[in-house]
Design an enzyme around this catalytic site. Structure first.
Site, PDB file in Angstrom:
ATOM      1  N   LYS A 121       0.821  -1.214   0.000  1.00  0.00           N
ATOM      2  CA  LYS A 121       0.000   0.000   0.000  1.00  0.00           C
ATOM      3  C   LYS A 121       0.848   1.255   0.000  1.00  0.00           C
ATOM      4  CE  LYS A 121      -2.931  -3.164   0.297  1.00  0.00           C
ATOM      5  NZ  LYS A 121      -1.894  -4.188   0.449  1.00  0.00           N
ATOM      6  N   SER A 468      -4.293 -11.382  -2.321  1.00  0.00           N
ATOM      7  CA  SER A 468      -2.885 -11.031  -2.341  1.00  0.00           C
ATOM      8  C   SER A 468      -2.329 -11.255  -3.734  1.00  0.00           C
ATOM      9  CB  SER A 468      -2.136 -11.900  -1.334  1.00  0.00           C
ATOM     10  OG  SER A 468      -0.757 -11.892  -1.582  1.00  0.00           O
TER      11      SER A 468
END
Length: 576
Positions: A121, A468
């Site tokens: 992120k 993921s």
């Protein structure tokens, strides 16, 4: 210079006083102030080495006549956040990082920025911050880690998740699992696969916001530090020439990123982050754009988890520049775009070549004629969904099966580990979207367990959560609208048939509109749903009462829009 407003003139003597108090010379105050934003922390491997990278950046800034000033940003490790309340935070941290950079840069009148990043992120957040601030900026990542080695075989993160399922099935001993976990990630760097972190670093370079090679050179090398030093030098040139992020990240640059994404079969999370990056620059990027490029860009690189190659193989084979040079010859990228080198994409890649055609395949030997990602639409996902097609076995490209519905990932995992999921079923995991989670938990443990338990060719998983970059198999995420917003996924019941076709890009719930309307009336009138709408999230027992996540859930948009905070002025241009 922005910093002159803070440091020059009689009235700013008190500001200069503050710098004197920390040992600055007047000469340093006269030079441009360069923010060096350091993603370092001691929590995870991706960022553990960023102090050395940051120090090299600062050396470069000083060499070129600037004054570097370092400050940190937070960075969540997705791996450590798994299977507890922590997984609610990674995506939500992206907006926090952007805000914190804005606060520090504007509060201290910096003239330019070097952003030192590496993980899931943090890297997209830094791109977003660069566009929001729009002052001269360059990004340098910490690079990928090398593959691990176990029993003479190279291994990476997905092997660990799948090993858990093998232990459950009795195909691997707990002692072997312990051996594997101690060597699978051998040191610093973003995880040793084409996960979200590595994908976003590659796409940052593809858009022209990082120096050539900076995404693929391995983490623990002198070349990584040299690139960091060059980045510090180069920021002074960008400042002198007033080249800013919005001069670089244009509609065409985003298209280059998507084209590269398809060629490498990148993480599905890019369909969250690239729209969010576009949004930060006042642009709008829709799922349709991903499918447009999926149809025309062949899949030419296949790294873990979808293939057998590792990041060091891609770097050795010529890296991103060599891949983009081949793509340019095929007319698949825009070559005239400005980059942080001060040169165009075409100029940056002109002298590069592929040295291993097994790792970077030529067009005629591509893994497939279409890109590695596919966005889907249909009655289950009217606003869209996404799947890493490159990681799916061909026999699961088309599937139809009865739903097994779970209102959280944890409940789905309990059923998987108990052997309750049957071949042919479609696992539905809902209330895990941006609002419903909140924060859109990833399902890497669930998908890894499917493989470990031998269900990857017979069971699909669909969710309004996300996956993921380590995920492979028939996993379809980002179902929009999400369950917490009353999307069709909220109305699915056990036994309903769900069908999808990855070739056509469709995903449907085989229930009539009349029945769905009746279910919706019941859903919207229930006390539980009224409470969900009131709070905007599903409560977690370990979440603080006055949690940031509760505020996040009230502001965040759908996954189809990048899970962003909506712009106040809504002054967007649409990419067509």
């Amino acid at each position: 210079m922005r910093s002159h407003k803070m440091l020059r003139g009689l009235e700013n003597a008190t500001n200069r006083m503050m710098f004197h108090s920390i040992g600055f010379l007047r000469e340093e105050m006269e030079r441009p102030l360069i923010a060096v934003v350091n993603g370092y922390n001691e929590v995870h491997a991706g960022n553990i080495h960023l102090n050395s990278v940051t120090n090299a950046v600062k050396e470069g800034v000083r060499m070129a006549g600037g004054t570097p000033l370092e400050f940190p940003v937070i960075g969540v490790c997705d791996g450590l956040a798994q299977r507890h309340v922590g997984m609610l935070y990674p995506l939500a941290s992206r907006e926090h990082i952007v805000d914190s950079i804005e606060i520090m840069v504007n509060a201290h009148a910096f003239d330019a920025m070097v952003l030192v990043t590496n993980c899931d992120k943090i890297s997209p957040a830094m791109l977003m911050a660069a566009l929001r601030m729009n002052i001269p900026t360059i990004i340098i990542s910490g690079g990928p880690m090398y593959a691990g080695c176990w029993n003479g075989k190279r291994v990476s993160l997905p092997d660990m998740y799948e090993a858990i399922g093998k232990v459950k099935r009795g195909e691997m001993s707990p002692e072997e699992l312990t051996e594997l976990e101690e060597c699978i990630l051998p040191g610093p760097g973003c995880c040793n696969l084409l996960g979200t972190a590595y994908t976003m670093n590659i796409l940052t370079e593809a858009m022209g916001m990082a120096l050539p090679e900076s995404s693929t050179v391995m983490a623990v090398t002198g070349k990584r530090l040299a690139l960091a030093k060059k980045s510090g030098i180069k920021i002074m040139e960008l400042l002198e020439n007033n080249i800013c992020p919005r001069d670089i990240i244009t509609m065409e640059a985003l298209e280059n990123a998507i084209a590269v994404d398809m060629a490498i079969g990148g993480s599905t999370n890019t369909t969250l982050h690239l729209p969010a990056v576009a949004h930060a620059g006042g642009l709008r990027l829709n799922f349709d754009k991903f499918n447009e490029f999926a149809r025309k860009v062949p899949h030419m690189v296949k790294m873990k988890p979808a293939g057998e190659h590792f990041p060091e193989d891609f770097d050795r084979a010529g890296g991103l520049s060599a891949l983009m040079n081949q793509m340019a010859e095929m007319g698949l990228i825009h070559t005239s775009l400005m980059t942080v080198t001060g040169k165009t994409i075409g100029e940056n890649i002109a002298k590069t070549k592929i040295v291993d055609q097994e790792v970077i395949r030529p067009f005629e030997k591509a893994y497939s004629k279409e890109g590695g990602l596919i966005c889907l639409e249909g009655s289950l996902a009217p606003d869209g969904a996404v799947c890493k097609k490159a990681g799916v076995f061909p026999e699961m490209f088309v599937h139809r099966g009865p739903a097994r519905v779970f209102n959280s990932e944890i409940k789905a995992l309990d059923a998987l580990f108990a052997g309750e999921v049957k071949p042919g079923e479609v696992i539905v995991v809902r209330y895990e979207g941006p609002k419903g989670g909140p924060g859109m938990r990833e399902m890497v443990t669930a998908t890894g367990t499917l493989f470990g338990m031998g269900l990857e060719k017979s069971v699909a998983l669909v969710t309004d959560g996300r996956f993921s970059g380590a995920t492979r198999g028939p996993a379809i995420g980002h179902i929009s609208p999400e369950a917490a917003e009353g999307g069709p996924i909220a109305l699915v019941e056990d036994g309903d048939y769900i069908s999808f076709d990855l070739n056509k890009g469709t995903i449907d719930l085989e229930v009539s509109k009349e029945i769905l309307m009746k279910r919706y009336d019941i859903w919207i009138s229930s006390e539980a749903q009224k409470e969900r709408f009131k709070q905007g999230i599903s409560n977690h027992p370990d979440m603080p009462e006055d949690s940031y996540l509760k505020r996040y859930a009230k502001q965040v948009s759908s996954a189809a829009k990048g899970a962003v905070f909506e712009r106040v002025d809504n002054n967007e241009k649409v990419i067509v």
